[in-house]
Write a protein that holds these residues in place. Structure first.
Motif, PDB file in Angstrom:
ATOM      1  N   SER A 140       0.811  -1.202   0.000  1.00 54.38           N
ATOM      2  CA  SER A 140       0.000   0.000   0.000  1.00 54.38           C
ATOM      3  C   SER A 140       0.857   1.270   0.000  1.00 54.38           C
ATOM      4  N   ILE A 141       2.031   1.198   0.619  1.00 56.46           N
ATOM      5  CA  ILE A 141       2.899   2.368   0.688  1.00 56.46           C
ATOM      6  C   ILE A 141       3.296   2.834  -0.708  1.00 56.46           C
ATOM      7  N   VAL A 142       3.626   1.892  -1.570  1.00 46.73           N
ATOM      8  CA  VAL A 142       4.009   2.237  -2.939  1.00 46.73           C
ATOM      9  C   VAL A 142       2.851   2.936  -3.654  1.00 46.73           C
ATOM     10  N   CYS A 143       1.650   2.414  -3.476  1.00 46.58           N
ATOM     11  CA  CYS A 143       0.469   3.007  -4.114  1.00 46.58           C
ATOM     12  C   CYS A 143       0.193   4.420  -3.600  1.00 46.58           C
ATOM     13  N   TYR A 144       0.317   4.626  -2.292  1.00 50.76           N
ATOM     14  CA  TYR A 144       0.067   5.954  -1.728  1.00 50.76           C
ATOM     15  C   TYR A 144       1.129   6.953  -2.169  1.00 50.76           C
ATOM     16  N   ARG A 145       2.363   6.497  -2.286  1.00 50.17           N
ATOM     17  CA  ARG A 145       3.419   7.400  -2.788  1.00 50.17           C
ATOM     18  C   ARG A 145       3.132   7.808  -4.232  1.00 50.17           C
ATOM     19  N   GLU A 146       2.674   6.857  -5.011  1.00 57.17           N
ATOM     20  CA  GLU A 146       2.344   7.164  -6.414  1.00 57.17           C
ATOM     21  C   GLU A 146       1.147   8.115  -6.496  1.00 57.17           C
ATOM     22  N   ALA A 147       0.131   7.858  -5.697  1.00 57.87           N
ATOM     23  CA  ALA A 147      -1.036   8.742  -5.677  1.00 57.87           C
ATOM     24  C   ALA A 147      -0.632  10.146  -5.227  1.00 57.87           C
ATOM     25  N   GLN A 148       0.248  10.212  -4.256  1.00 57.55           N
ATOM     26  CA  GLN A 148       0.743  11.497  -3.749  1.00 57.55           C
ATOM     27  C   GLN A 148       1.503  12.241  -4.848  1.00 57.55           C
ATOM     28  N   ARG A 149       2.259  11.504  -5.631  1.00 64.56           N
ATOM     29  CA  ARG A 149       3.004  12.117  -6.736  1.00 64.56           C
ATOM     30  C   ARG A 149       2.065  12.711  -7.781  1.00 64.56           C
ATOM     31  N   TRP A 150       0.955  12.029  -8.044  1.00 65.13           N
ATOM     32  CA  TRP A 150       0.012  12.478  -9.049  1.00 65.13           C
ATOM     33  C   TRP A 150      -0.930  13.569  -8.542  1.00 65.13           C
ATOM     34  N   ASP A 151      -1.232  13.555  -7.269  1.00 59.21           N
ATOM     35  CA  ASP A 151      -2.183  14.522  -6.699  1.00 59.21           C
ATOM     36  C   ASP A 151      -1.585  15.107  -5.416  1.00 59.21           C
ATOM     37  N   GLN A 152      -0.620  15.987  -5.577  1.00 55.89           N
ATOM     38  CA  GLN A 152       0.176  16.499  -4.466  1.00 55.89           C
ATOM     39  C   GLN A 152      -0.605  17.347  -3.475  1.00 55.89           C
ATOM     40  N   ALA A 153      -1.728  17.884  -3.882  1.00 54.84           N
ATOM     41  CA  ALA A 153      -2.504  18.756  -2.998  1.00 54.84           C
ATOM     42  C   ALA A 153      -3.553  18.002  -2.181  1.00 54.84           C
ATOM     43  N   GLU A 154      -3.650  16.702  -2.376  1.00 52.76           N
ATOM     44  CA  GLU A 154      -4.673  15.908  -1.690  1.00 52.76           C
ATOM     45  C   GLU A 154      -4.183  15.434  -0.327  1.00 52.76           C
ATOM     46  N   PHE A 155      -4.899  15.815   0.707  1.00 54.51           N
ATOM     47  CA  PHE A 155      -4.586  15.472   2.089  1.00 54.51           C
ATOM     48  C   PHE A 155      -4.489  13.968   2.319  1.00 54.51           C
ATOM     49  N   ARG A 156      -5.424  13.233   1.774  1.00 58.34           N
ATOM     50  CA  ARG A 156      -5.554  11.819   2.154  1.00 58.34           C
ATOM     51  C   ARG A 156      -4.344  10.972   1.792  1.00 58.34           C
ATOM     52  N   TRP A 157      -3.603  11.317   0.734  1.00 59.53           N
ATOM     53  CA  TRP A 157      -2.476  10.469   0.348  1.00 59.53           C
ATOM     54  C   TRP A 157      -1.360  10.550   1.387  1.00 59.53           C
ATOM     55  N   SER A 158      -1.086  11.729   1.880  1.00 59.93           N
ATOM     56  CA  SER A 158      -0.079  11.856   2.938  1.00 59.93           C
ATOM     57  C   SER A 158      -0.566  11.192   4.223  1.00 59.93           C
ATOM     58  N   TYR A 159      -1.825  11.382   4.528  1.00 60.92           N
ATOM     59  CA  TYR A 159      -2.385  10.781   5.738  1.00 60.92           C
ATOM     60  C   TYR A 159      -2.324   9.250   5.664  1.00 60.92           C
ATOM     61  N   LEU A 216       3.066   3.765   7.216  1.00 56.50           N
ATOM     62  CA  LEU A 216       4.450   3.811   7.682  1.00 56.50           C
ATOM     63  C   LEU A 216       4.592   3.740   9.200  1.00 56.50           C
ATOM     64  N   GLU A 217       3.491   3.825   9.909  1.00 54.80           N
ATOM     65  CA  GLU A 217       3.526   3.952  11.374  1.00 54.80           C
ATOM     66  C   GLU A 217       4.401   2.905  12.058  1.00 54.80           C
ATOM     67  N   THR A 218       4.281   1.649  11.689  1.00 55.04           N
ATOM     68  CA  THR A 218       5.037   0.606  12.382  1.00 55.04           C
ATOM     69  C   THR A 218       6.423   0.378  11.777  1.00 55.04           C
ATOM     70  N   SER A 219       6.557   0.529  10.482  1.00 52.87           N
ATOM     71  CA  SER A 219       7.841   0.237   9.840  1.00 52.87           C
ATOM     72  C   SER A 219       8.807   1.414   9.859  1.00 52.87           C
ATOM     73  N   ASP A 220       8.271   2.640   9.814  1.00 58.84           N
ATOM     74  CA  ASP A 220       9.127   3.832   9.758  1.00 58.84           C
ATOM     75  C   ASP A 220       8.419   5.005  10.429  1.00 58.84           C
ATOM     76  N   PRO A 221       8.375   5.025  11.758  1.00 54.74           N
ATOM     77  CA  PRO A 221       7.624   6.061  12.469  1.00 54.74           C
ATOM     78  C   PRO A 221       8.114   7.486  12.195  1.00 54.74           C
ATOM     79  N   THR A 222       9.405   7.651  11.941  1.00 51.75           N
ATOM     80  CA  THR A 222       9.927   8.989  11.648  1.00 51.75           C
ATOM     81  C   THR A 222       9.330   9.526  10.346  1.00 51.75           C
ATOM     82  N   SER A 223       9.262   8.686   9.330  1.00 46.26           N
ATOM     83  CA  SER A 223       8.642   9.093   8.065  1.00 46.26           C
ATOM     84  C   SER A 223       7.139   9.298   8.232  1.00 46.26           C
TER      85      SER A 223
END
Length: 75
Positions: free
Chosen positions: A1-20, A26-33
């Motif tokens: 899912s992380i790969v998909c959300y990064r791609e969606a974020q790349r295509w729609d940079q102003a959309e809140f939900r992709w970063s969220y 990333l919460e468990t694998s990379d909390p800093t990110s």
């Protein structure tokens, strides 16, 4: 899912939900990110309290983890 959300974020940079959603993934694998992505989501749409709550939870968990690590070193 992380790969998909990064791609969606790349295509729609102003959309809140992709970063969220990326932060959720990333919460468990990379909390800093995850913290960075939650902050980015809040920058995009500060009215979304769910991202603010998650950010506080992540910061608290990270702080507790660091505190426990310090305590273990002293024992």
């Amino acid at each position: 899912s992380i790969v998909c959300y990064r791609e969606a974020q790349r295509w729609d940079q102003a959309e809140f939900r992709w970063s969220y959603l990326l932060a959720v993934g990333l919460e468990t694998s990379d909390p800093t990110s995850a913290i960075q992505e939650d902050r980015h989501a809040i920058e995009l749409d500060g009215s979304q309290s769910v991202a603010r709550i998650r950010l506080v939870e992540l910061l608290l968990n990270l702080g507790l983890y660091l505190l426990l690590s310090l305590c273990k070193r002293r024992l």
